[in-house]
Design a protein around this motif. Structure first.
Motif, PDB file in Angstrom:
ATOM      1  N   LYS A  57       0.837  -1.198   0.000  1.00  0.00           N
ATOM      2  CA  LYS A  57       0.000   0.000   0.000  1.00  0.00           C
ATOM      3  C   LYS A  57       0.870   1.245   0.000  1.00  0.00           C
ATOM      4  CE  LYS A  57      -3.999   2.284   1.213  1.00  0.00           C
ATOM      5  NZ  LYS A  57      -3.605   3.702   1.120  1.00  0.00           N
ATOM      6  N   LEU A  58       0.460   2.269  -0.750  1.00  0.00           N
ATOM      7  CA  LEU A  58       1.098   3.572  -0.712  1.00  0.00           C
ATOM      8  C   LEU A  58       0.050   4.607  -0.342  1.00  0.00           C
ATOM      9  CD1 LEU A  58       3.782   5.074  -3.022  1.00  0.00           C
ATOM     10  CD2 LEU A  58       1.813   6.455  -2.346  1.00  0.00           C
ATOM     11  N   THR A  59       0.309   5.349   0.726  1.00  0.00           N
ATOM     12  CA  THR A  59      -0.605   6.366   1.233  1.00  0.00           C
ATOM     13  C   THR A  59       0.078   7.726   1.176  1.00  0.00           C
ATOM     14  OG1 THR A  59      -1.617   4.763   2.738  1.00  0.00           O
ATOM     15  CG2 THR A  59      -1.966   7.094   3.229  1.00  0.00           C
ATOM     16  N   LEU A  60      -0.609   8.737   0.680  1.00  0.00           N
ATOM     17  CA  LEU A  60      -0.054  10.085   0.628  1.00  0.00           C
ATOM     18  C   LEU A  60      -0.185  10.743   1.994  1.00  0.00           C
ATOM     19  CD1 LEU A  60      -1.456  11.333  -2.817  1.00  0.00           C
ATOM     20  CD2 LEU A  60       0.773  10.303  -2.319  1.00  0.00           C
ATOM     21  N   LEU A  61       0.948  11.199   2.546  1.00  0.00           N
ATOM     22  CA  LEU A  61       0.977  11.867   3.839  1.00  0.00           C
ATOM     23  C   LEU A  61       1.434  13.309   3.681  1.00  0.00           C
ATOM     24  CD1 LEU A  61       2.461   9.242   6.340  1.00  0.00           C
ATOM     25  CD2 LEU A  61       0.076   9.686   5.753  1.00  0.00           C
ATOM     26  N   PRO A  62       1.192  14.153   4.693  1.00  0.00           N
ATOM     27  CA  PRO A  62       1.657  15.549   4.638  1.00  0.00           C
ATOM     28  C   PRO A  62       3.157  15.629   4.390  1.00  0.00           C
ATOM     29  CG  PRO A  62       0.178  15.233   6.486  1.00  0.00           C
ATOM     30  CD  PRO A  62       0.448  13.872   5.930  1.00  0.00           C
ATOM     31  N   GLY A  63       3.580  16.750   3.771  1.00  0.00           N
ATOM     32  CA  GLY A  63       4.996  16.929   3.463  1.00  0.00           C
ATOM     33  C   GLY A  63       5.420  16.248   2.182  1.00  0.00           C
ATOM     34  N   LYS A  64       4.428  15.916   1.327  1.00  0.00           N
ATOM     35  CA  LYS A  64       4.701  15.232   0.060  1.00  0.00           C
ATOM     36  C   LYS A  64       5.464  13.930   0.274  1.00  0.00           C
ATOM     37  CE  LYS A  64       4.217  18.958  -3.264  1.00  0.00           C
ATOM     38  NZ  LYS A  64       4.709  19.572  -4.509  1.00  0.00           N
ATOM     39  N   GLU A 174       0.064  21.570   8.092  1.00  0.00           N
ATOM     40  CA  GLU A 174      -0.543  20.559   7.216  1.00  0.00           C
ATOM     41  C   GLU A 174      -0.686  19.234   7.961  1.00  0.00           C
ATOM     42  OE1 GLU A 174       0.315  18.245   2.952  1.00  0.00           O
ATOM     43  OE2 GLU A 174       1.916  19.359   3.964  1.00  0.00           O
ATOM     44  N   ALA A 175       0.363  18.870   8.714  1.00  0.00           N
ATOM     45  CA  ALA A 175       0.316  17.622   9.474  1.00  0.00           C
ATOM     46  C   ALA A 175      -0.759  17.680  10.554  1.00  0.00           C
ATOM     47  CB  ALA A 175       1.680  17.343  10.097  1.00  0.00           C
ATOM     48  N   LEU A 176      -0.912  18.836  11.213  1.00  0.00           N
ATOM     49  CA  LEU A 176      -1.928  18.975  12.247  1.00  0.00           C
ATOM     50  C   LEU A 176      -3.313  18.705  11.681  1.00  0.00           C
ATOM     51  CD1 LEU A 176      -2.883  19.774  15.088  1.00  0.00           C
ATOM     52  CD2 LEU A 176      -2.874  22.165  14.317  1.00  0.00           C
ATOM     53  N   LYS A 177      -3.601  19.241  10.514  1.00  0.00           N
ATOM     54  CA  LYS A 177      -4.899  19.000   9.882  1.00  0.00           C
ATOM     55  C   LYS A 177      -5.098  17.516   9.603  1.00  0.00           C
ATOM     56  CE  LYS A 177      -7.655  20.165   5.794  1.00  0.00           C
ATOM     57  NZ  LYS A 177      -7.695  20.916   4.509  1.00  0.00           N
ATOM     58  N   TRP A 178      -4.054  16.859   9.101  1.00  0.00           N
ATOM     59  CA  TRP A 178      -4.144  15.429   8.797  1.00  0.00           C
ATOM     60  C   TRP A 178      -4.326  14.621  10.078  1.00  0.00           C
ATOM     61  CZ3 TRP A 178      -1.363  11.108  10.159  1.00  0.00           C
ATOM     62  CH2 TRP A 178      -1.610   9.945   9.423  1.00  0.00           C
ATOM     63  N   ILE A 179      -3.580  14.987  11.125  1.00  0.00           N
ATOM     64  CA  ILE A 179      -3.687  14.253  12.381  1.00  0.00           C
ATOM     65  C   ILE A 179      -5.095  14.383  12.960  1.00  0.00           C
ATOM     66  CG2 ILE A 179      -2.858  14.120  14.766  1.00  0.00           C
ATOM     67  CD1 ILE A 179      -0.101  15.018  13.723  1.00  0.00           C
ATOM     68  N   ARG A 180      -5.679  15.585  12.884  1.00  0.00           N
ATOM     69  CA  ARG A 180      -7.041  15.768  13.385  1.00  0.00           C
ATOM     70  C   ARG A 180      -8.031  14.866  12.662  1.00  0.00           C
ATOM     71  NH1 ARG A 180      -7.137  22.400  13.641  1.00  0.00           N
ATOM     72  NH2 ARG A 180      -6.312  22.636  15.771  1.00  0.00           N
ATOM     73  N   GLU A 181      -7.771  14.591  11.392  1.00  0.00           N
ATOM     74  CA  GLU A 181      -8.661  13.732  10.613  1.00  0.00           C
ATOM     75  C   GLU A 181      -8.452  12.254  10.909  1.00  0.00           C
ATOM     76  OE1 GLU A 181      -7.646  14.836   6.650  1.00  0.00           O
ATOM     77  OE2 GLU A 181      -8.828  16.691   6.663  1.00  0.00           O
ATOM     78  N   ASN A 182      -7.269  11.914  11.411  1.00  0.00           N
ATOM     79  CA  ASN A 182      -6.919  10.503  11.549  1.00  0.00           C
ATOM     80  C   ASN A 182      -6.663  10.049  12.982  1.00  0.00           C
ATOM     81  OD1 ASN A 182      -6.379   9.282   8.623  1.00  0.00           O
ATOM     82  ND2 ASN A 182      -5.725  11.423   8.617  1.00  0.00           N
ATOM     83  N   ALA A 183      -6.754  10.968  13.931  1.00  0.00           N
ATOM     84  CA  ALA A 183      -6.501  10.622  15.332  1.00  0.00           C
ATOM     85  C   ALA A 183      -7.445  11.371  16.249  1.00  0.00           C
ATOM     86  CB  ALA A 183      -5.051  10.928  15.704  1.00  0.00           C
ATOM     87  N   ASP A 184      -7.599  10.854  17.460  1.00  0.00           N
ATOM     88  CA  ASP A 184      -8.364  11.517  18.508  1.00  0.00           C
ATOM     89  C   ASP A 184      -7.393  12.041  19.557  1.00  0.00           C
ATOM     90  OD1 ASP A 184     -10.926  10.907  17.422  1.00  0.00           O
ATOM     91  OD2 ASP A 184     -10.748   8.873  18.208  1.00  0.00           O
ATOM     92  N   PHE A 185      -7.634  13.263  20.023  1.00  0.00           N
ATOM     93  CA  PHE A 185      -6.827  13.865  21.079  1.00  0.00           C
ATOM     94  C   PHE A 185      -7.598  13.820  22.395  1.00  0.00           C
ATOM     95  CE2 PHE A 185      -4.892  15.774  17.362  1.00  0.00           C
ATOM     96  CZ  PHE A 185      -3.550  15.921  17.702  1.00  0.00           C
ATOM     97  N   TYR A 186      -6.864  13.586  23.479  1.00  0.00           N
ATOM     98  CA  TYR A 186      -7.482  13.566  24.806  1.00  0.00           C
ATOM     99  C   TYR A 186      -6.632  14.373  25.783  1.00  0.00           C
ATOM    100  CZ  TYR A 186     -10.439   9.703  23.216  1.00  0.00           C
ATOM    101  OH  TYR A 186     -11.353   8.928  22.537  1.00  0.00           O
ATOM    102  N   ASP A 187      -7.311  14.913  26.804  1.00  0.00           N
ATOM    103  CA  ASP A 187      -6.641  15.615  27.892  1.00  0.00           C
ATOM    104  C   ASP A 187      -7.005  14.924  29.198  1.00  0.00           C
ATOM    105  OD1 ASP A 187      -6.743  17.721  30.196  1.00  0.00           O
ATOM    106  OD2 ASP A 187      -5.486  18.653  28.664  1.00  0.00           O
ATOM    107  N   PHE A 188      -5.986  14.746  30.051  1.00  0.00           N
ATOM    108  CA  PHE A 188      -6.236  14.172  31.357  1.00  0.00           C
ATOM    109  C   PHE A 188      -5.392  14.931  32.378  1.00  0.00           C
ATOM    110  CE2 PHE A 188      -5.724  10.923  34.741  1.00  0.00           C
ATOM    111  CZ  PHE A 188      -7.069  10.716  35.022  1.00  0.00           C
ATOM    112  N   ASN A 189      -6.047  15.692  33.222  1.00  0.00           N
ATOM    113  CA  ASN A 189      -5.366  16.490  34.246  1.00  0.00           C
ATOM    114  C   ASN A 189      -4.299  17.421  33.665  1.00  0.00           C
ATOM    115  OD1 ASN A 189      -6.939  15.347  36.208  1.00  0.00           O
ATOM    116  ND2 ASN A 189      -5.376  13.934  36.948  1.00  0.00           N
ATOM    117  N   GLY A 190      -4.621  17.991  32.498  1.00  0.00           N
ATOM    118  CA  GLY A 190      -3.718  18.970  31.900  1.00  0.00           C
ATOM    119  C   GLY A 190      -2.658  18.398  30.983  1.00  0.00           C
TER     120      GLY A 190
END
Length: 272
Positions: A57-64, A174-190
């Motif tokens: 498989k070849l997947t296009l990631l940020p940063g070309k 660009e990577a931040l946008k991609w990460i938001r689409e492909n990952a979940d962020f969580y906060d625990f006690n800061g």
């Protein structure tokens, strides 16, 4: 019979499921991502005598970046050069995409004991870009505590190269946008961590021992919610001095090594 490499099709799924059941003790993820990869494109199979015996498989990631993954050969067909044929095919595909201006480099990650993949990479112009540790943990070893879902900003990406599961991207807007689409962020006690949307491989955004001790129960909560009794934690190679402490926290290294066990390779295709 001469092998044929072509784009994957829906009817290939039973063959890929069979390969997955015979790889990594039946724990291979390929069967689970088959439909998703088919939809994304860039997913190829190698056929011999009407039977699918390999994938890539070849997947296009940020940063070309063209990210290579899923290179597999059926156990009964290994040792015949099919893995190298798939590898070379993906290199040619990468060169084509570079010529079209879509990518500038190929990258992939592999386990440090995957000697065949490492050898092929070194022989075809790849070099090690970075190294990480992947640790395993059992959900039952922690008292799960619920974290708060959050939307992270660039300031939260404290690592220069950020793991999202077994894909790695360089820090950028660009990577931040991609990460938001492909990952979940969580906060625990800061303190914050991320996890790929469909997996249980976690990346803490702070890697101190005290922080990890705090975050592991929150990671265990997410893993439990995803019906997994186990989860993994990706940490940069710089945590090596912390290994004794990390083991005391309930983490164990794949392969029981004291060296980084995830290698990220890169081959630059465009210069200047």
């Amino acid at each position: 019979m001469e092998p044929l490499i072509r784009e994957a099709r829906p009817e290939d799924k039973p063959f890929v499921e069979e390969m997955a059941s015979l790889t990594w003790g039946g724990e291979d993820y390929l069967a689970r991502v088959f439909d998703e990869w088919l939809k994304e494109g860039g997913f190829y199979v190698l056929k011999v005598g009407g039977k699918v015996v390999g994938t890539a498989k070849l997947t296009l990631l940020p940063g070309k970046v063209g990210w290579l993954e899923g290179l597999r050969v059926h156990p009964d067909y290994r040792g015949r050069g099919y893995g190298r044929k798939l590898h070379d095919f993906m290199l040619q595909l990468g060169e084509k995409l570079a010529g079209e201006g879509k990518i500038e480099a190929l990258e992939f990650a592999t386990y440090f004991l995957n000697r065949e993949s490492i050898s092929m990479a070194q022989k075809t112009g790849f070099h090690i870009k970075t190294k990480f540790f992947v640790f395993g943990a059992k959900t039952e070893d922690f008292e799960p505590e619920e974290p708060e879902p959050v939307e992270a900003g660039l300031e939260d990406l404290t690592l220069g190269i950020i793991p999202v599961g077994w894909r790695f991207v360089r820090r950028s807007e660009e990577a931040l946008k991609w990460i938001r689409e492909n990952a979940d962020f969580y906060d625990f006690n800061g303190f914050r961590f991320l996890v790929s949307k469909k997996g249980t491989t976690f990346t803490p955004l702070d890697v101190g021992l005290a922080t990890l001790k705090l975050l592991l129960p929150a990671m265990a909560w997410v893993a439990r919610e995803r019906r997994s009794g186990e989860f993994d934690v990706m940490l940069p190679s710089g945590v090596k001095p912390l290994l004794p402490g990390l083991r005391r926290l309930g983490l164990h290294l794949w392969g029981e090594t004291d060296e980084p066990n995830v290698l990220v390779f890169r081959k630059r295709l465009v210069w200047g």
